[in-house]
Write a protein that holds these residues in place. Sequence first.
Motif, PDB file in Angstrom:
ATOM      1  N   ALA A 165       0.803  -1.227   0.000  1.00 42.90           N
ATOM      2  CA  ALA A 165       0.000   0.000   0.000  1.00 42.90           C
ATOM      3  C   ALA A 165       0.830   1.270   0.000  1.00 42.90           C
ATOM      4  CB  ALA A 165      -0.946   0.001   1.202  1.00 42.90           C
ATOM      5  N   SER A 166       2.105   1.165   0.248  1.00 44.85           N
ATOM      6  CA  SER A 166       2.939   2.367   0.135  1.00 44.85           C
ATOM      7  C   SER A 166       3.694   2.379  -1.193  1.00 44.85           C
ATOM      8  CB  SER A 166       3.929   2.456   1.298  1.00 44.85           C
ATOM      9  OG  SER A 166       4.900   1.435   1.177  1.00 44.85           O
ATOM     10  N   CYS A 187      -1.532  -2.752   3.761  1.00 47.57           N
ATOM     11  CA  CYS A 187      -0.405  -3.368   4.441  1.00 47.57           C
ATOM     12  C   CYS A 187       0.875  -2.952   3.747  1.00 47.57           C
ATOM     13  CB  CYS A 187      -0.542  -4.880   4.529  1.00 47.57           C
ATOM     14  SG  CYS A 187      -0.315  -5.744   2.990  1.00 47.57           S
ATOM     15  N   ALA A 188       1.935  -2.918   4.517  1.00 44.73           N
ATOM     16  CA  ALA A 188       3.242  -2.532   4.003  1.00 44.73           C
ATOM     17  C   ALA A 188       4.291  -3.237   4.856  1.00 44.73           C
ATOM     18  CB  ALA A 188       3.401  -1.018   4.064  1.00 44.73           C
ATOM     19  N   GLY A 189       5.570  -2.979   4.570  1.00 47.89           N
ATOM     20  CA  GLY A 189       6.617  -3.789   5.180  1.00 47.89           C
ATOM     21  C   GLY A 189       7.475  -3.089   6.224  1.00 47.89           C
ATOM     22  N   SER A 190       7.037  -1.947   6.735  1.00 43.53           N
ATOM     23  CA  SER A 190       7.808  -1.317   7.811  1.00 43.53           C
ATOM     24  C   SER A 190       6.899  -0.423   8.639  1.00 43.53           C
ATOM     25  CB  SER A 190       8.978  -0.492   7.254  1.00 43.53           C
ATOM     26  OG  SER A 190       8.495   0.733   6.743  1.00 43.53           O
ATOM     27  N   LYS A 191       7.372  -0.133   9.832  1.00 44.27           N
ATOM     28  CA  LYS A 191       6.650   0.725  10.758  1.00 44.27           C
ATOM     29  C   LYS A 191       6.465   2.125  10.171  1.00 44.27           C
ATOM     30  CE  LYS A 191       7.319   2.044  15.575  1.00 44.27           C
ATOM     31  NZ  LYS A 191       8.251   2.030  16.711  1.00 44.27           N
ATOM     32  N   ASP A 192       7.516   2.623   9.515  1.00 41.74           N
ATOM     33  CA  ASP A 192       7.446   3.964   8.938  1.00 41.74           C
ATOM     34  C   ASP A 192       6.396   4.039   7.834  1.00 41.74           C
ATOM     35  OD1 ASP A 192       9.408   4.746  10.615  1.00 41.74           O
ATOM     36  OD2 ASP A 192      11.010   4.800   9.106  1.00 41.74           O
ATOM     37  N   LYS A 193       6.348   2.986   7.014  1.00 42.12           N
ATOM     38  CA  LYS A 193       5.372   2.980   5.929  1.00 42.12           C
ATOM     39  C   LYS A 193       3.956   2.940   6.498  1.00 42.12           C
ATOM     40  CE  LYS A 193       8.305   0.661   2.472  1.00 42.12           C
ATOM     41  NZ  LYS A 193       8.544  -0.593   1.730  1.00 42.12           N
ATOM     42  N   VAL A 194       3.777   2.137   7.525  1.00 44.77           N
ATOM     43  CA  VAL A 194       2.456   2.025   8.159  1.00 44.77           C
ATOM     44  C   VAL A 194       2.026   3.388   8.716  1.00 44.77           C
ATOM     45  CG1 VAL A 194       1.252   1.049  10.154  1.00 44.77           C
ATOM     46  CG2 VAL A 194       2.581  -0.441   8.638  1.00 44.77           C
ATOM     47  N   ALA A 195       2.946   4.071   9.366  1.00 44.97           N
ATOM     48  CA  ALA A 195       2.631   5.380   9.931  1.00 44.97           C
ATOM     49  C   ALA A 195       2.255   6.364   8.827  1.00 44.97           C
ATOM     50  CB  ALA A 195       3.824   5.904  10.725  1.00 44.97           C
ATOM     51  N   LEU A 196       2.996   6.310   7.744  1.00 46.85           N
ATOM     52  CA  LEU A 196       2.738   7.205   6.626  1.00 46.85           C
ATOM     53  C   LEU A 196       1.347   6.979   6.030  1.00 46.85           C
ATOM     54  CD1 LEU A 196       5.240   8.136   3.920  1.00 46.85           C
ATOM     55  CD2 LEU A 196       3.099   7.103   3.196  1.00 46.85           C
ATOM     56  N   GLU A 205      -6.798   2.205   8.449  1.00 38.78           N
ATOM     57  CA  GLU A 205      -5.881   1.362   9.219  1.00 38.78           C
ATOM     58  C   GLU A 205      -4.762   0.914   8.302  1.00 38.78           C
ATOM     59  OE1 GLU A 205      -5.846   0.664  12.343  1.00 38.78           O
ATOM     60  OE2 GLU A 205      -7.866   1.231  13.000  1.00 38.78           O
ATOM     61  N   ALA A 206      -3.663   0.483   8.909  1.00 38.93           N
ATOM     62  CA  ALA A 206      -2.571  -0.098   8.129  1.00 38.93           C
ATOM     63  C   ALA A 206      -1.801  -1.021   9.064  1.00 38.93           C
ATOM     64  CB  ALA A 206      -1.662   0.995   7.578  1.00 38.93           C
ATOM     65  N   PHE A 207      -1.163  -2.027   8.503  1.00 38.13           N
ATOM     66  CA  PHE A 207      -0.353  -2.913   9.347  1.00 38.13           C
ATOM     67  C   PHE A 207       0.910  -3.346   8.619  1.00 38.13           C
ATOM     68  CE2 PHE A 207      -3.272  -5.758   7.105  1.00 38.13           C
ATOM     69  CZ  PHE A 207      -2.461  -6.801   6.711  1.00 38.13           C
ATOM     70  N   ASN A 208       1.896  -3.736   9.410  1.00 39.27           N
ATOM     71  CA  ASN A 208       3.172  -4.236   8.894  1.00 39.27           C
ATOM     72  C   ASN A 208       3.071  -5.753   8.785  1.00 39.27           C
ATOM     73  OD1 ASN A 208       5.755  -5.104   8.448  1.00 39.27           O
ATOM     74  ND2 ASN A 208       6.681  -3.902  10.114  1.00 39.27           N
ATOM     75  N   TYR A 209       2.988  -6.245   7.566  1.00 40.54           N
ATOM     76  CA  TYR A 209       2.761  -7.691   7.381  1.00 40.54           C
ATOM     77  C   TYR A 209       3.907  -8.533   7.944  1.00 40.54           C
ATOM     78  CZ  TYR A 209       5.981  -7.644   3.400  1.00 40.54           C
ATOM     79  OH  TYR A 209       7.102  -7.518   2.623  1.00 40.54           O
ATOM     80  N   LYS A 210       5.083  -7.917   8.069  1.00 42.94           N
ATOM     81  CA  LYS A 210       6.227  -8.677   8.594  1.00 42.94           C
ATOM     82  C   LYS A 210       6.071  -8.990  10.077  1.00 42.94           C
ATOM     83  CE  LYS A 210       9.511  -6.911   5.198  1.00 42.94           C
ATOM     84  NZ  LYS A 210      10.545  -5.903   4.933  1.00 42.94           N
ATOM     85  N   GLU A 211       5.204  -8.245  10.722  1.00 41.07           N
ATOM     86  CA  GLU A 211       4.992  -8.483  12.161  1.00 41.07           C
ATOM     87  C   GLU A 211       3.832  -9.437  12.426  1.00 41.07           C
ATOM     88  OE1 GLU A 211       4.457  -4.651  13.886  1.00 41.07           O
ATOM     89  OE2 GLU A 211       6.607  -4.190  13.855  1.00 41.07           O
ATOM     90  N   ASN A 335      11.637   1.194  -1.404  1.00 36.67           N
ATOM     91  CA  ASN A 335      11.015   2.415  -1.937  1.00 36.67           C
ATOM     92  C   ASN A 335       9.763   2.781  -1.135  1.00 36.67           C
ATOM     93  OD1 ASN A 335       9.778   0.018  -3.079  1.00 36.67           O
ATOM     94  ND2 ASN A 335       8.521   1.400  -4.294  1.00 36.67           N
ATOM     95  N   ILE A 336       9.507   4.055  -1.072  1.00 32.23           N
ATOM     96  CA  ILE A 336       8.242   4.525  -0.497  1.00 32.23           C
ATOM     97  C   ILE A 336       7.570   5.356  -1.568  1.00 32.23           C
ATOM     98  CG2 ILE A 336       7.137   5.895   1.314  1.00 32.23           C
ATOM     99  CD1 ILE A 336       9.256   5.123   3.216  1.00 32.23           C
ATOM    100  N   GLY A 337       6.534   4.793  -2.170  1.00 32.48           N
ATOM    101  CA  GLY A 337       5.851   5.476  -3.254  1.00 32.48           C
ATOM    102  C   GLY A 337       6.516   5.195  -4.585  1.00 32.48           C
TER     103      GLY A 337
END
Lengths: 346, 346
Positions: A165-166, A187-196, A205-211, A335-337
């Motif tokens: 999603a990022s 969903c995305a792969g880092s805490k920063d991406k989820v926050a963004l 909502e968003a979540f880090n699938y790696k967690e 990458n982000i975006g």
Amino acid sequence: MEVINRYVTIKTHVDGAPEESDFELKASAVALSLEPGSNEVIVKNLCVSIDPYQLNRMKSYSSSQKSSDFAVGIIPGEAIDTYGVGKVVISENSEFEKDDIVAGLLNWGEYTVIKPGGMLNKLNPMGFPLSYHVGILGFSGLTAYAGFFEVCKPKRGEKVFVSAASGSVGNLVGQYAKLIGCYVVGCAGSKDKVALLKEKLGFDEAFNYKEETDLKSTLKRYFPDGIDIYFDNVGAEMQEAAIVNMKIHGRIAVCGVISEYTDAGKRAAPSMIEVIYKRIKIQGFLAGDYLNIFTDFLSTTRDHLRTGKIKPLEDISDGVESIPCAFISLYRGQNIGKKIVKIAEE
Amino acid sequence: MEVINRYVTIKTHVDGAPEESDFELKASAVALSLEPGSNEVIVKNLCVSIDPYQLNRMKSYSSSQKSSDFAVGIIPGEAIDTYGVGKVVISENSEFEKDDIVAGLLNWGEYTVIKPGGMLNKLNPMGFPLSYHVGILGFSGLTAYAGFFEVCKPKRGEKVFVSAASGSVGNLVGQYAKLIGCYVVGCAGSKDKVALLKEKLGFDEAFNYKEETDLKSTLKRYFPDGIDIYFDNVGAEMQEAAIVNMKIHGRIAVCGVISEYTDAGKRAAPSMIEVIYKRIKIQGFLAGDYLNIFTDFLSTTRDHLRTGKIKPLEDISDGVESIPCAFISLYRGQNIGKKIVKIAEE
């Protein structure tokens, strides 16, 4: 007069995850003159697009190479064509003049010689940075717009799940979905991406699938009443988990399967019992089939950009030599975006 | 006055391939009288449908049980509802009279007490055997008709592949497809079935999948230029092989996955790269969503039956006690065409 054109190519076919050593930067002389009547155009490349699907073109074999004009195999040693924005240096084509800003099929290099019939159009930047026209107002944007509106046919209030999603397309799908009143989880792969996603782009909502250890339960948590639309950018386990959590008459737009690009064995084995009883539609698509709605897409997206209702998400590297690293970053989730390489200033 | 009603039920939930020992024949007394004003109807069952999907209802858990009114779980010991044709014995519902021939949700037994709101309609046999109204002119027919015409949207000259092609739905899909000028190939599980598809039903080609070692190559042989439409009744490896052989803009109607009904691990893991680049649509469906075209389906199919352009393919067993064996035969590939049990003569 001639210039040195530096361009990126692959040394051999790339059949797994790409590595820096798969690429090389070559240089050749380009004469800045054209045969009168040749109808050719020489373009100085300014911004070029870096897209995951290019990996399928680099493989020694992929069924994708037969299925679309945009996906023909890449020959090692040769220039790699890509969507981009540039400036006309010299033109023997009456449609273009020197210094015209153009968009079309350029390449991962500093200059492109456009043959007659090559995809090239004059570009009106409309006051936006040129990079927007490579991503959010280019094919990434059209992919999100067509895939979401035309393939998924969303209705206000529906529940939408977006993977990667990022990424260049996913972030826009989520933003379009919010604009028409859907509930959106990414969903995305880092805490920063989820926050963004949650803080900047307005995802519910968003979540880090790696967690997450059990994706089926994760999706159940975010969609206790089920998913209406899944915009799939990744395939594999996430697709299986989404199908288990789909509602009746759910729709899945299959936009990309980045997991399968680097490992053909990483495939979803979704339950067809779910697909039947829930009457699920799983639809693959390519943006190139939706050029008929490009004008509509462009005016809608432009307006939302101007009013700030849609926010661009770009990840820009500088210089032709950064292309291999930029491309590889896509498979490492770095990458982000929208990943873009700025080759030169206007 | 009362009668003894013999009916078939399951002893416990059935979670693998069904065996004769999973079933029992029970008997109970049914009073042939109704409370005045009860709105109930007692039907003597004449012909009942035997369908693979019932196995999903017999499981201790299947996601299908939540997704459709026709697929709710079966309680061990209780009567099992099914589509069928019968004759009214006694009615407290003003819509029905004694001796009316009716079609609706009956059960695997000799009598059905239809509660108010139960699915029951008067049936005009139109000169056809009653069994036709359980199969080819009933839900099997509607499934083939809706799945082929509404989900697959076929065009003259397109290439159609049908699995389980000698089954209740598959044989009709092939016949409909031939009638609109498609090229049709079916697969089935015996030499006799293959001969029947080609010689009696007019399929262009047919093959015995049990004799093939590499389904991808097999389909390539029958469809050198690719498949436009795959009507999927089986799932698993055959679906994977079909997807590899689909053409651009190909459509897959997922009607049944008999392999997955008995073994949830037997799933297709199709290449999503194929799905994307070929823009393939995979669509699950249920005939119950297409009741709006029932009249159209019925008149078309009736006319083709009268002119002999469509041939019925029925596999009829006699007597309520034959139901378990008839049902089990579906999973052993022993039926040819629509499996029906004739419970009683009119």
